[in-house]
Design a protein around this motif. Sequence first.
Motif, PDB file in Angstrom:
ATOM      1  N   GLU A 107       0.837  -1.214   0.000  1.00  0.00           N
ATOM      2  CA  GLU A 107       0.000   0.000   0.000  1.00  0.00           C
ATOM      3  C   GLU A 107       0.864   1.254   0.000  1.00  0.00           C
ATOM      4  N   LEU A 108       1.930   1.217   0.780  1.00  0.00           N
ATOM      5  CA  LEU A 108       2.805   2.397   0.828  1.00  0.00           C
ATOM      6  C   LEU A 108       3.541   2.610  -0.493  1.00  0.00           C
ATOM      7  N   ARG A 109       3.895   1.503  -1.154  1.00  0.00           N
ATOM      8  CA  ARG A 109       4.534   1.644  -2.475  1.00  0.00           C
ATOM      9  C   ARG A 109       3.563   2.314  -3.447  1.00  0.00           C
ATOM     10  N   ALA A 110       2.295   1.904  -3.350  1.00  0.00           N
ATOM     11  CA  ALA A 110       1.288   2.527  -4.227  1.00  0.00           C
ATOM     12  C   ALA A 110       1.131   4.006  -3.873  1.00  0.00           C
ATOM     13  N   ALA A 111       1.122   4.306  -2.570  1.00  0.00           N
ATOM     14  CA  ALA A 111       1.014   5.708  -2.141  1.00  0.00           C
ATOM     15  C   ALA A 111       2.214   6.497  -2.667  1.00  0.00           C
ATOM     16  N   ALA A 112       3.402   5.865  -2.626  1.00  0.00           N
ATOM     17  CA  ALA A 112       4.607   6.564  -3.094  1.00  0.00           C
ATOM     18  C   ALA A 112       4.494   6.893  -4.584  1.00  0.00           C
ATOM     19  N   GLU A 247       2.483   8.035  10.713  1.00  0.00           N
ATOM     20  CA  GLU A 247       1.201   7.537  10.186  1.00  0.00           C
ATOM     21  C   GLU A 247       1.299   6.055   9.886  1.00  0.00           C
ATOM     22  N   HIS A 248       0.230   5.368  10.222  1.00  0.00           N
ATOM     23  CA  HIS A 248       0.141   3.933   9.942  1.00  0.00           C
ATOM     24  C   HIS A 248      -1.297   3.662   9.528  1.00  0.00           C
ATOM     25  N   GLY A 249      -1.525   3.515   8.222  1.00  0.00           N
ATOM     26  CA  GLY A 249      -2.905   3.386   7.753  1.00  0.00           C
ATOM     27  C   GLY A 249      -3.670   4.646   8.129  1.00  0.00           C
ATOM     28  N   GLY A 250      -4.832   4.467   8.731  1.00  0.00           N
ATOM     29  CA  GLY A 250      -5.634   5.623   9.138  1.00  0.00           C
ATOM     30  C   GLY A 250      -5.276   6.119  10.528  1.00  0.00           C
ATOM     31  N   ASN A 251      -4.272   5.525  11.148  1.00  0.00           N
ATOM     32  CA  ASN A 251      -3.885   5.966  12.505  1.00  0.00           C
ATOM     33  C   ASN A 251      -2.646   6.845  12.441  1.00  0.00           C
ATOM     34  N   TYR A 252      -2.501   7.657  13.473  1.00  0.00           N
ATOM     35  CA  TYR A 252      -1.360   8.574  13.462  1.00  0.00           C
ATOM     36  C   TYR A 252      -0.984   8.994  14.876  1.00  0.00           C
ATOM     37  N   LEU A 253       0.268   9.468  14.973  1.00  0.00           N
ATOM     38  CA  LEU A 253       0.762  10.113  16.186  1.00  0.00           C
ATOM     39  C   LEU A 253       1.209  11.507  15.769  1.00  0.00           C
ATOM     40  N   LEU A 284      -6.374   2.475  20.303  1.00  0.00           N
ATOM     41  CA  LEU A 284      -5.445   3.580  20.016  1.00  0.00           C
ATOM     42  C   LEU A 284      -4.165   3.471  20.849  1.00  0.00           C
ATOM     43  N   ILE A 285      -4.311   3.103  22.115  1.00  0.00           N
ATOM     44  CA  ILE A 285      -3.126   2.989  22.984  1.00  0.00           C
ATOM     45  C   ILE A 285      -2.213   1.862  22.480  1.00  0.00           C
ATOM     46  N   ARG A 286      -2.852   0.747  22.089  1.00  0.00           N
ATOM     47  CA  ARG A 286      -2.060  -0.378  21.581  1.00  0.00           C
ATOM     48  C   ARG A 286      -1.294   0.050  20.314  1.00  0.00           C
ATOM     49  N   GLU A 287      -1.988   0.753  19.460  1.00  0.00           N
ATOM     50  CA  GLU A 287      -1.386   1.227  18.211  1.00  0.00           C
ATOM     51  C   GLU A 287      -0.203   2.165  18.502  1.00  0.00           C
ATOM     52  N   PHE A 379      -3.358  10.138   1.089  1.00  0.00           N
ATOM     53  CA  PHE A 379      -3.494  11.027   2.252  1.00  0.00           C
ATOM     54  C   PHE A 379      -4.753  10.626   3.003  1.00  0.00           C
ATOM     55  N   ARG A 380      -4.629   9.616   3.830  1.00  0.00           N
ATOM     56  CA  ARG A 380      -5.830   9.033   4.427  1.00  0.00           C
ATOM     57  C   ARG A 380      -6.385   9.851   5.580  1.00  0.00           C
ATOM     58  N   SER A 381      -5.540  10.661   6.168  1.00  0.00           N
ATOM     59  CA  SER A 381      -6.061  11.460   7.279  1.00  0.00           C
ATOM     60  C   SER A 381      -5.559  12.879   7.148  1.00  0.00           C
TER      61      SER A 381
END
Length: 381
Positions: A107-112, A247-253, A284-287, A379-381
């Motif tokens: 997925e990240l290669r496609a995003a790139a 960022e990791h998928g739809g999650n982020y810090l 979210l905490i686990r992520e 740019f998922r989020s």
Amino acid sequence: MADFHDVVIVGGGVIGLSAAYALGHAGLKALVLDQREPGREASWAGAGMIAPEAETPSASPMVRLRARSARLYPLWADQLREETGIDIGYRKCGGVDVAFTEAEDAELRAAAGVWRSQGVAHERLAPADRARIEPALNPEAESVYFLPDRAQVRNPRLIRALIDAIANRGGRVQAGGAVRGFSMEKGRAVAVMSSAGRFACGVVVVAAGAWSGPLLEPLGTRAPTPPNKGQIVLLRGDRPLLRRIVEHGGNYLVPRDDGRILVGATEENAGFDRLPTERSYHVLIREARQLCPVLRETEVELVWAGLRPGSVDSRPYLGMVPGSSNVVIATGHNRAGLQLAPATAEVVVDLVLGRSPRVDVRALGPDREPVRDTDSAAFRS
Ligand code: GLY
């Protein structure tokens, strides 16, 4: 008429407030109506992530709105500081996108590929370079991409600055009072009807987030805005633990300068319920701990949720409401309201003034058929 407003904007989220701010700069005084406290829904559920600039010219309205907003944010930051004394915390902190599995890496290669085609600066990091760019990252990541131009703003400060700046130019933001509908005469909205009163107006802008769809139904417009609940957790460390947006998928810090870290965000179909849940909190905490194990050393300061406005697809509604001569729609930005706000506001000004919008937004009109937006998938989020 004593109670006449050039423009009444329904909805005091970042889209409505940005539009009022830009209208103020164009010499128009807007009244912004919000049923609650302004900026407390989708604008509060996000972390203020701003996409990197895209250098390649594009015909896609989404790419253009995103790239234009990325360029406008530093200008708005300077302007808002001058006008209000508030620092909205615009910072080009850079970001890393992380994959932990081969499927995520694909997925990240496609995003790139999308970043490359849009002219977004990025670099796939060799394992030896990862700790130099973001020392807190889990070394077990399968792949890591660095986007040096990723930026952030402090969304609550942005909201405060916009409210003050609107007032400085004679506009007004009014909290409390649910809008019930519009008084229409021959295809023109002549007033906005709310539980707080009747507001006569020259133009209406509907930017009421997840509450927008039903408001437009009586005008014969189909613009569903299903709520997409986003839960977010604020962590506090005793020292800065993270440098970059992760960022990791739809999650982020998202790391703030004061050592706090926002962990977002869920996507939940929970109707209009905005109460945080235990289950989402644990996800979210686990992520957060998987992405950056050092975050085990933080404390949880706050947990909250807000409602983002969906649309028929993954793109906002932006344009004139069909069959009306003075009702503008600017909503349905889902997870990208903060990201797209300045350029959306410019388009709203063009529409209000009857000018041809500087971004061709015909493809974003209400009543449209859903379209799969491949331009925004990176740019998922
Ligand atoms: N814009 C970030 C979010 O909606 O989670």
